[in-house]
Design an enzyme around this catalytic site. Structure first.
Site, mmCIF file in Angstrom:
data_model
loop_
_atom_site.group_PDB
_atom_site.id
_atom_site.type_symbol
_atom_site.label_atom_id
_atom_site.label_comp_id
_atom_site.label_asym_id
_atom_site.label_seq_id
_atom_site.Cartn_x
_atom_site.Cartn_y
_atom_site.Cartn_z
ATOM 1 N N GLU A 38 0.854 -1.200 -0.048
ATOM 2 C CA GLU A 38 0.003 0.133 0.013
ATOM 3 C C GLU A 38 0.892 1.172 -0.145
ATOM 4 O OE1 GLU A 38 -2.780 -0.536 3.326
ATOM 5 O OE2 GLU A 38 -4.037 -2.155 2.128
ATOM 6 N N GLU A 90 -6.059 -8.365 -0.064
ATOM 7 C CA GLU A 90 -6.472 -8.372 1.216
ATOM 8 C C GLU A 90 -7.874 -8.105 1.444
ATOM 9 O OE1 GLU A 90 -4.432 -5.790 3.971
ATOM 10 O OE2 GLU A 90 -2.646 -6.271 3.384
#
Ligand SMILES: *[C@@H]1O[C@H](CO)[C@@H](O)[C@H](O)[C@H]1NC(C)=O
Ligand SMILES: *[C@@H]1O[C@H](CO)[C@@H](O)[C@H](O)[C@H]1NC(C)=O
Ligand SMILES: *[C@@H]1O[C@H](CO)[C@@H](O)[C@H](O)[C@H]1NC(C)=O
Ligand SMILES: *[C@@H]1O[C@H](CO)[C@@H](O)[C@H](O)[C@H]1NC(C)=O
Length: 477
Positions: free
Chosen positions: A120, A265
């Site tokens: 991220e 995720e």
């Protein structure tokens, strides 16, 4: 004729099964005071028919445990390494040699399929810290894979947070990358597409609910109801579909319509917030796994979607900057024991999943507040100290241990510090306010945990190499 058909059908199924196109993956993070030993994790994954695991680093000893297991592994390169991986190509080649190529040989080999470069990196909280290094690092990793002759088998990608794109209130078809990072996201997407690498995104309906009190709760789940989002002739009734399709439109605008999308995720926490509990997690996974096993996909991405659940186990040392729930994403507890019924095979038979077997705990003892300590304002600072160095997230509002008495609050904090210090006697001193007891202070709701015995394998390996070293030294002398 019929027999031939059956044979063909059987072969087809075997191919499907071995190629793992229908099976689930799971993230396994190890930011815990004592991470579960990889040998237990491998067994747990097998027992629950999980065929893919996503790691956050490439720890050699851990990865080695997956050799010959048939479990597909995704390695991770932490954000902290991005600068080096972007500036120094030789480092990347060394990494590929030691952490990828070497594993392909040992004991039947580790089935490495993806390398997640960074994690991220465009998160707003990082304030652009990785914007310059992420793309060169990605290119270097794929280049080194290609050079090692692995480029067709192993692909680099970047796990992105879902807010690299949005659609305003207009619905998925208005989806595009955020203006301030649009250029770099378009370049990354095109690079991934050219090299047949997937685009990876992390999607969290829970966070939308957490960040916005007005978020329609039914939209986070999969049961319909609520207003949903009308987009031209499609009505979206869950955030998962809307989010993935927003990404699809953003990618289309970037000129890459056919790139494979993987959900890196997705999950629901079970503690640390009023919306985080086993019941809601069960409801979320029920809807998600039903959806995935039906292979319906989303309106714009029909068919199978590759997904990695977040997460396998709780991690009591994760940063709680995003919220107390951060340490409670596990489908399993810290010790690999299940929390709620779920069917990880995606077949719809919900029951408690198989927990980790033969896990070794430290002694059955706890550290609690001494009974003769009557003046609680004297231990305030000890409580704060203990919590700051351990994990008191379960005491927070809406959590499992929030209803403890004031004295038990102190005991909870003392015990967490004691356990996370491997039950060292000094860690239960608190100037005489703490005592070690054999009485289990847990209630039905609130667990006073006992710490795991730490990574046997690694210590044994360390011990052996130490002894071998000592022995060779003696021989030389
Ligand atoms: C292999 O991975 C580990 C853990 O992620 C890392 O510490 C190590 O530096 C890597 N090796 C090389 C040669 O980059
Ligand atoms: C309790 O401890 C605090 C802080 O040490 C002290 O100020 C207070 O007087 C004590 N109260 C009693 C009743 O002893
Ligand atoms: C116990 O601690 C939690 C977290 O600090 C707090 O919210 C709660 O009110 C405390 N309970 C009592 C009875 O003091
Ligand atoms: C302590 O009690 C809790 C709740 O009854 C139980 O789940 C836990 O296993 C017990 N711990 C130990 C180490 O026996």
């Amino acid at each position: 004729m019929a027999r031939a058909m059956v044979l063909i059908w059987t072969c087809y199924c075997v191919v499907l099964a071995t190629k793992c196109v229908h099976c689930l993956g799971v993230n396994w993070g190890t930011q815990a005071s004592t991470p579960l030993d990889p040998q237990y994790v491998v067994q747990m994954l097998k027992d629950n028919k999980i065929k893919k695991v996503k790691l956050f680093d490439s720890d050699h000893w851990t990865v080695g445990h997956f050799a010959g297991t048939g479990i597909e592994v995704m390695l991770g390169i932490p954000n902290l390494n991005l600068k080096e991986f972007s500036d120094d190509y030789d480092t990347v080649e060394d990494y590929i040699k030691e952490n990828v190529t070497d594993h392909l040989r040992d004991h039947g080999g580790v089935d490495i399929k993806y390398i997640a470069v960074g994690n991220e990196p465009f998160l707003k909280a990082y304030k652009g810290a990785f914007e310059k290094t992420i793309f060169p690092a990605l290119k270097n990793v794929q280049k080194a894979l290609n050079k090692a002759g692995l480029g067709n088998k192993i692909k680099a990608t970047i796990p992105q947070n879902a807010d690299v794109y949005d659609s305003g209130s207009a619905g998925p078809s208005a989806g595009d990358f955020r203006p301030e990072i649009r250029d770099i996201m378009v370049k990354i997407s095109r690079f991934l597409d050219q090299h047949n690498c997937p685009f990876m995104v992390n999607i969290y309906p829970f966070l939308s609910l957490y960040e916005n009190e007005d978020f329609p709760i039914e939209f986070a789940f999969f049961e319909g109801g609520g207003k949903g989002v009308q987009d031209q002739n499609i009505r979206y009734t869950n955030m998962f579909d809307a989010n993935l399709d927003t990404l699809s439109y953003a990618l289309k605008k970037a000129g890459v319509s056919n790139i494979k999308i993987i959900v890196g995720e997705i999950g629901w926490p079970t503690n640390g917030h009023k919306q985080a509990n086993p019941k809601m997690a069960q409801k979320f996974y029920h809807g998600l796994l039903n959806k995935l096993s039906s292979n319906k996909g989303t309106p714009r991405n029909p068919g199978y979607i590759e997904v990695y659940l977040f997460s396998l186990t709780d991690e009591n040392k994760k940063s709680i900057a995003p919220g107390f729930f951060e340490r409670h994403w596990g489908i399993f507890r810290y010790d690999g024991q299940p929390k709620f019924p779920i069917d990880l095979s995606g077949e719809g038979n919900e029951k408690m999943p198989v927990g980790a077997k033969n896990v070794k705990y430290l002694d059955k003892q706890w550290c609690v507040l001494n009974d003769d300590m009557r003046n609680l304002s004297k231990v305030n600072r000890d409580l704060e100290y203990a919590c700051s160095l351990s994990d008191c997230t379960s005491l927070s509002y809406g959590s499992t241990c929030n209803k403890l008495s004031e004295r038990k609050n102190v005991s909870y904090a003392f015990n967490m510090y004691f356990q996370m210090s491997q039950q060292s006697v000094e860690a239960c001193d608190f100037n005489g306010a703490g005592k070690i007891t054999n009485r289990n202070y847990s209630t039905d709701e609130c667990l006073f945990p006992v710490e795991l015995m730490s990574g046997g394998g690694r210590n044994v390996a360390g011990m052996i190499s130490f002894l071998v070293g000592l022995f060779s030294l003696l021989v030389i002398l």
